[in-house]
Design an enzyme around this catalytic site. Structure first.
Site, PDB file in Angstrom:
ATOM      1  N   GLY A 184       0.781  -1.216   0.000  1.00  0.00           N
ATOM      2  CA  GLY A 184       0.000   0.000   0.000  1.00  0.00           C
ATOM      3  C   GLY A 184       0.815   1.268   0.000  1.00  0.00           C
ATOM      4  O   GLY A 184       0.321   2.323   0.397  1.00  0.00           O
ATOM      5  N   GLY A 228       2.716   4.034  -2.249  1.00  0.00           N
ATOM      6  CA  GLY A 228       2.725   4.458  -3.643  1.00  0.00           C
ATOM      7  C   GLY A 228       2.678   5.956  -3.797  1.00  0.00           C
ATOM      8  O   GLY A 228       3.200   6.703  -2.969  1.00  0.00           O
ATOM      9  N   SER A 268      14.295  14.766 -10.889  1.00  0.00           N
ATOM     10  CA  SER A 268      12.966  15.236 -11.268  1.00  0.00           C
ATOM     11  C   SER A 268      12.600  14.661 -12.632  1.00  0.00           C
ATOM     12  O   SER A 268      13.483  14.351 -13.443  1.00  0.00           O
ATOM     13  CB  SER A 268      12.960  16.768 -11.335  1.00  0.00           C
ATOM     14  OG  SER A 268      11.775  17.252 -11.943  1.00  0.00           O
ATOM     15  N   TYR A 301      17.781  23.839 -15.745  1.00  0.00           N
ATOM     16  CA  TYR A 301      17.298  23.031 -14.626  1.00  0.00           C
ATOM     17  C   TYR A 301      17.235  21.555 -15.035  1.00  0.00           C
ATOM     18  O   TYR A 301      17.678  20.669 -14.286  1.00  0.00           O
ATOM     19  CB  TYR A 301      15.918  23.507 -14.188  1.00  0.00           C
ATOM     20  CG  TYR A 301      15.324  22.698 -13.053  1.00  0.00           C
ATOM     21  CD1 TYR A 301      15.892  22.739 -11.783  1.00  0.00           C
ATOM     22  CD2 TYR A 301      14.197  21.896 -13.252  1.00  0.00           C
ATOM     23  CE1 TYR A 301      15.344  21.992 -10.734  1.00  0.00           C
ATOM     24  CE2 TYR A 301      13.653  21.163 -12.212  1.00  0.00           C
ATOM     25  CZ  TYR A 301      14.228  21.210 -10.955  1.00  0.00           C
ATOM     26  OH  TYR A 301      13.697  20.470  -9.923  1.00  0.00           O
TER      27      TYR A 301
END
Length: 306
Positions: A10, A12, A155, A182
């Protein structure tokens, strides 16, 4: 641990850092003596964060023992600051289990440079973290019983960047764009983590590993560089701060991360994810490592850092 671990327990996309700790750490990292060194350019700002988020229930809605947290000055724009922090840490601390590289500058509208001459986004997000890791790594590897982890915050924006090792700093004709720069720094984070993990294994120090993490799109101070960024951030954010911290905590405490198949992995939503093809290039990561190491050595010598 199988490939469906996250779904089974569970954990996530919408899990919080507290839920990850409760699942994998049985509370021990919160309550049984895990010391945290919180680094900040401003010690007073760091202490304010501890007071607001640790000593009382803040965004995470829980309280932990603030006496186990030390706030130390560290400015990743300054290689001298990095060296001074590392020297003090090595003198004062007996061990280092988790090194979380999460400082960041995002999408500066015009090119700015560190005192070493590095474009500021890659200078902080990559070069500063690279240098810090280099200085502290021996403290992690010297104890073969420690399953140390180095966690680089990247990212999904790594897809927006490309790396030109001949012009990392946009000084040799390469056109600067805030989001592109970036993206370059976030791509560098993934390449660094994978190359570091490979090097640790080759050196017989594979009790320590490295991974990269996409925390999610979170409304934090990273978006403050311009009005445009602040507007975009308010629209595209997908997680609150406790949810955004979850994958970083997962990278530190989940047993699965120490397995061979996760070495140098890119993590998202508390599990492995597939980065772009360029983020998986062995040639590019080796080239970036070489150039970064050379430029750091040159800067350290030029600035007379000792």
């Amino acid at each position: 641990m199988g490939g469906q671990q996250s779904a089974h327990v569970g954990i996530g996309a919408h899990s919080t850092a507290k839920e990850v700790i409760e699942q994998f750490g049985e509370g021990k990292y919160l309550t049984a003596g895990c010391k945290v060194i919180l680094c900040s350019r401003s010690v007073s700002a760091g202490e304010k964060a501890v007071k607001e988020e640790i000593s009382q229930a803040g965004h995470g809605n829980y309280v932990a023992d603030a006496s186990l947290i030390k706030v130390k000055a560290l400015d990743l724009q300054s290689l001298q600051s990095v060296k001074s922090f590392a020297d003090e840490f090595l003198k004062e601390e007996d061990r280092l289990d988790f090194l979380v590289l999460n400082a960041g500058i995002m999408a500066l509208p015009s090119a700015e440079y560190t005192e070493a001459g590095f474009e500021k986004q890659i200078g902080v997000n990559h070069f500063g973290h690279f240098y810090l890791t280099e200085l502290l790594l021996s403290k992690m590897t010297e104890d073969s019983s420690s399953a140390g982890r180095i966690v680089s915050l990247s990212s999904v924006a790594h897809d927006m960047g490309s790396i030109n090792c001949d012009d990392l700093h946009f000084k040799n004709g390469r056109r600067y764009a805030g989001w592109g720069a970036y993206g370059q720094s976030k791509l560098a984070n993934i390449l660094f983590a994978k190359e570091l993990a490979d090097r640790l294994k080759e050196q017989g120090k594979d009790h320590v590993t490295a991974v990269a993490v996409h925390p999610g799109v979170i409304q934090t101070n990273l978006w403050r560089a311009s009005l445009f960024n602040r507007i975009v951030g308010s629209v595209v954010k997908s997680k609150n701060i406790p949810q955004g911290a979850a994958t970083t905590v997962y990278a530190c405490v989940a047993p699965r991360v120490s397995t061979e198949g996760m070495r140098g992995a890119y993590l998202n939503d508390c599990g492995p994810a597939e980065p772009t093809d360029k983020a998986q290039s062995k040639e590019l990561r080796q080239q970036l490592w070489k150039v970064t190491d050379e430029q750091l050595k040159e800067a350290v010598k030029k600035l007379n850092i000792h």
